[in-house]
Motif scaffolding. Structure first.
Motif, PDB file in Angstrom:
ATOM      1  N   THR A  30     -13.686  26.108  62.492  1.00 23.59           N
ATOM      2  CA  THR A  30     -13.618  25.144  61.372  1.00 23.59           C
ATOM      3  C   THR A  30     -12.220  25.143  60.746  1.00 23.59           C
ATOM      4  O   THR A  30     -11.910  24.321  59.912  1.00 23.59           O
ATOM      5  CB  THR A  30     -14.677  25.432  60.278  1.00 23.59           C
ATOM      6  OG1 THR A  30     -14.400  26.699  59.696  1.00 23.59           O
ATOM      7  CG2 THR A  30     -16.079  25.401  60.845  1.00 23.59           C
ATOM      8  N   LYS A  32      -9.534  23.776  61.156  1.00 23.65           N
ATOM      9  CA  LYS A  32      -9.115  22.625  61.959  1.00 23.65           C
ATOM     10  C   LYS A  32      -7.648  22.261  61.690  1.00 23.65           C
ATOM     11  O   LYS A  32      -6.923  21.862  62.587  1.00 23.65           O
ATOM     12  CB  LYS A  32     -10.040  21.457  61.579  1.00 23.65           C
ATOM     13  CG  LYS A  32      -9.583  20.089  61.958  1.00 23.65           C
ATOM     14  CD  LYS A  32     -10.121  19.701  63.313  1.00 23.65           C
ATOM     15  CE  LYS A  32      -9.634  18.321  63.734  1.00 23.65           C
ATOM     16  NZ  LYS A  32      -9.750  18.114  65.159  1.00 23.65           N
ATOM     17  N   GLN A 129      -2.840  20.684  68.997  1.00 29.04           N
ATOM     18  CA  GLN A 129      -2.174  19.407  68.775  1.00 29.04           C
ATOM     19  C   GLN A 129      -1.089  19.547  67.699  1.00 29.04           C
ATOM     20  O   GLN A 129      -1.396  19.846  66.551  1.00 29.04           O
ATOM     21  CB  GLN A 129      -3.231  18.394  68.325  1.00 29.04           C
ATOM     22  CG  GLN A 129      -2.698  17.035  67.968  1.00 29.04           C
ATOM     23  CD  GLN A 129      -2.201  16.266  69.191  1.00 29.04           C
ATOM     24  OE1 GLN A 129      -2.865  16.255  70.231  1.00 29.04           O
ATOM     25  NE2 GLN A 129      -1.034  15.641  69.075  1.00 29.04           N
ATOM     26  N   GLU A 159      -9.698  12.753  64.488  1.00 31.13           N
ATOM     27  CA  GLU A 159     -10.646  12.434  65.566  1.00 31.13           C
ATOM     28  C   GLU A 159     -10.391  13.328  66.787  1.00 31.13           C
ATOM     29  O   GLU A 159     -11.262  13.496  67.627  1.00 31.13           O
ATOM     30  CB  GLU A 159     -10.497  10.980  66.037  1.00 31.13           C
ATOM     31  CG  GLU A 159     -10.134  10.004  64.929  1.00 31.13           C
ATOM     32  CD  GLU A 159     -11.335   9.298  64.358  1.00 31.13           C
ATOM     33  OE1 GLU A 159     -11.922   8.551  65.115  1.00 31.13           O
ATOM     34  OE2 GLU A 159     -11.655   9.526  63.159  1.00 31.13           O
ATOM     35  N   ILE A 160      -9.182  13.867  66.899  1.00 27.78           N
ATOM     36  CA  ILE A 160      -8.857  14.687  68.077  1.00 27.78           C
ATOM     37  C   ILE A 160      -9.640  16.000  68.025  1.00 27.78           C
ATOM     38  O   ILE A 160      -9.660  16.679  66.990  1.00 27.78           O
ATOM     39  CB  ILE A 160      -7.330  14.992  68.117  1.00 27.78           C
ATOM     40  CG1 ILE A 160      -6.546  13.677  68.176  1.00 27.78           C
ATOM     41  CG2 ILE A 160      -6.963  15.908  69.275  1.00 27.78           C
ATOM     42  CD1 ILE A 160      -5.035  13.851  68.022  1.00 27.78           C
ATOM     43  N   GLN A 161     -10.281  16.341  69.132  1.00 28.57           N
ATOM     44  CA  GLN A 161     -11.085  17.574  69.184  1.00 28.57           C
ATOM     45  C   GLN A 161     -10.177  18.774  69.465  1.00 28.57           C
ATOM     46  O   GLN A 161     -10.265  19.384  70.513  1.00 28.57           O
ATOM     47  CB  GLN A 161     -12.142  17.476  70.289  1.00 28.57           C
ATOM     48  CG  GLN A 161     -13.180  16.400  70.098  1.00 28.57           C
ATOM     49  CD  GLN A 161     -13.997  16.638  68.839  1.00 28.57           C
ATOM     50  OE1 GLN A 161     -14.427  17.755  68.565  1.00 28.57           O
ATOM     51  NE2 GLN A 161     -14.182  15.590  68.042  1.00 28.57           N
ATOM     52  N   ASN A 162      -9.292  19.045  68.596  1.00 25.00           N
ATOM     53  CA  ASN A 162      -8.392  20.177  68.798  1.00 25.00           C
ATOM     54  C   ASN A 162      -7.866  20.610  67.427  1.00 25.00           C
ATOM     55  O   ASN A 162      -7.958  19.865  66.454  1.00 25.00           O
ATOM     56  CB  ASN A 162      -7.226  19.729  69.699  1.00 25.00           C
ATOM     57  CG  ASN A 162      -6.525  20.907  70.358  1.00 25.00           C
ATOM     58  OD1 ASN A 162      -6.745  22.065  69.977  1.00 25.00           O
ATOM     59  ND2 ASN A 162      -5.682  20.636  71.346  1.00 25.00           N
ATOM     60  N   THR A 163      -7.317  21.806  67.392  1.00 28.27           N
ATOM     61  CA  THR A 163      -6.715  22.266  66.140  1.00 28.27           C
ATOM     62  C   THR A 163      -5.414  21.493  65.908  1.00 28.27           C
ATOM     63  O   THR A 163      -4.651  21.273  66.850  1.00 28.27           O
ATOM     64  CB  THR A 163      -6.393  23.777  66.270  1.00 28.27           C
ATOM     65  OG1 THR A 163      -7.566  24.435  66.722  1.00 28.27           O
ATOM     66  CG2 THR A 163      -5.931  24.371  64.963  1.00 28.27           C
TER      67      THR A 163
END
Ligand code: ASP
Length: 442
Positions: A30, A32, A129, A159-163
């Motif tokens: 989490t 993020k 990212q 929206e990007i599924q990355n840190t």
């Protein structure tokens, strides 16, 4: 659940610290949004990259070769990259720095490269990212933040599924130019991002396990504060406890987002939680923290006008305003008043102020007390306790410490006493032992 985690310069000072950050981030997805400072001092490399970048600019300005300093910056990052064993084109980045210096591009652009580099390297190491702060942190020309625009610019990245790894300390102006914040500004970047994403918590990772009841340089192994309110923290910071950049509090306070100060080197320590309010807060200890500073002056004047003439105090305050002196405390009596302020910037004004008070305002007697130290005892728990100030004064008296000035904030969460500078450490120790050590023993 979304957390914003900001890591200070010591948390990215070398490859080992990068690995610790990695472990912290892996533990909790989490986290993020991650904000980093520029690489700070480490045992093997005692320079902060930001300081070196400022030095490059100064060298260039005075016609000295900046290359030896650029080289130091390069070496510091090269070591990290090598130890982390990652593929990273450092030379390209260092050439950009050389170009900025050579072409005398803006100081802000140059100095921002510290956080830019630490984040680029971290993103490469974690396969995360990288999000350039110039693309998301939107500032107005006066240096204030455009939160709506920041939110809008950040949205697609969320929206990007990355840190997301975002450099602290800088953003961009409406014309796209990079603008840096004041020193320590990465704290502000973290707070702005926590605000715009409505974070559940803003974690501020540093090299201490939170905020302590007293300064560890004065009290060995002081107790850690578990929870403190923003208001208490403001009081403590104003009087010398240096925890967070003060502008980092407002963006989170407005949204009731707690800040957690944590230690990158002791990741399991819960640190200190800073909150807006505590519901049913009946168990607060009488004292949350003790802090203070040396270097104050107290100017006192006695005159019968103090209480009898409407607007008299205003005239006295106008004299202080004339010398642009910001006051730390104002104490008024029936026939006297005293102003306490920091000596640092106003040493040269003291005698002019005294003379104005006497000659222009007609005060009968004026005096100055130099070398005053202020001790601030902070605690939301003091409000509900009778006799707190009495016990503080009593304890100082018992230790033969003469109190020079006394003031209590209207919110009753702080008592500030002025003592001679030579009594400063002794006074803090006495209060700590009476209210913390002795309370613990009960
Ligand atoms: N790198 C900047 C400084 O040293 C900003 C920060 O670390 O927060 O002040």
């Amino acid at each position: 659940m979304i957390k914003v985690a900001k890591f200070g310069g010591s948390s990215v000072a070398n490859a080992r610290q990068f690995q610790k950050v990695e472990a912290i981030l892996k533990e909790d997805p989490t986290r993020k949004i991650v904000v980093l400072s520029a690489c700070g001092k480490s045992e093997e490399n005692p320079h902060k990259v930001t300081d070196l970048l400022y030095l490059c600019e100064a060298n260039q300005r005075y016609g000295m070769d900046a290359e030896p300093i650029v080289k130091l910056i390069g070496e510091k990052h090269a070591e990290i990259i090598k130890e982390l064993n990652i593929d990273f084109d450092l030379e390209k980045e260092m050439d950009e720095i050389r170009q900025i210096i050579k072409q005398k591009k803006s100081l802000d652009y140059l100095v921002s490269r510290g956080e830019y580099l630490s984040c680029k390297i971290m993103a490469a190491y974690l396969n995360a990212q990288f999000v350039d702060a110039k693309d998301v942190i939107c500032m107005n020309y006066d240096g204030s933040f455009d939160l709506n625009k920041t939110k809008e610019k950040l949205q697609p990245y969320l929206e990007i599924q990355n840190t997301l790894i975002v450099p602290g300390f800088y953003g961009s102006l409406p014309n796209g130019n990079i603008r840096i914040m004041s020193r320590g500004g990465s704290d502000i970047t973290g707070a702005i991002l926590a605000n715009v994403v409505d974070a559940d918590v803003y974690e501020n990772w540093t090299d201490v396990s939170g905020i302590y009841v007293a300064d560890p340089r004065m009290i060995p192994h002081p107790k850690r504060i578990d929870v403190i309110t923003y208001q208490e923290l403001r009081e403590m910071s104003y009087m010398g406890a240096n925890v967070l950049h003060e502008d980092a509090i407002f963006p989170v306070i407005s949204k009731d987002i707690p800040i957690q100060i944590r230690n990158t080197n002791k990741k399991d320590n819960p640190g200190t939680l800073i909150v807006n309010k505590i519901e049913n807060d009946t168990s607060a200890a009488p004292i949350t923290g003790i802090t203070g500073k040396k270097g104050f002056v107290a100017i006192s004047a006695s005159t019968r006008h103090t209480s009898s003439e409407v607007g008299f105090l205003k005239k006295a305050l106008e004299i202080m305003e004339h010398y642009r002196i910001s006051l730390t405390s104002v104490v008024t009596g029936v026939d006297s008043f005293s102003f306490v302020f920091s000596k640092e910037d106003h040493e040269g004004d003291i005698y002019s102020v005294l003379s104005d008070l006497k000659e222009n305002l007609g005060c009968d007697d004026v005096s100055v007390l130099e070398d005053v130290a202020l001790i601030c005892i902070v605690g939301r728990g003091m409000k509900s306790r009778l006799g707190m100030s009495g016990s503080v004064f009593g304890e100082l008296g018992k230790n033969k410490i003469n109190i020079r000035t006394i003031s209590q904030g209207p919110e009753e969460i702080s008592i500030i006493v002025g003592v001679a500078e030579e009594d400063f450490e002794k006074a803090i120790e006495a209060i700590y032992h009476k209210f913390i050590t002795a309370e613990e023993g009960k």
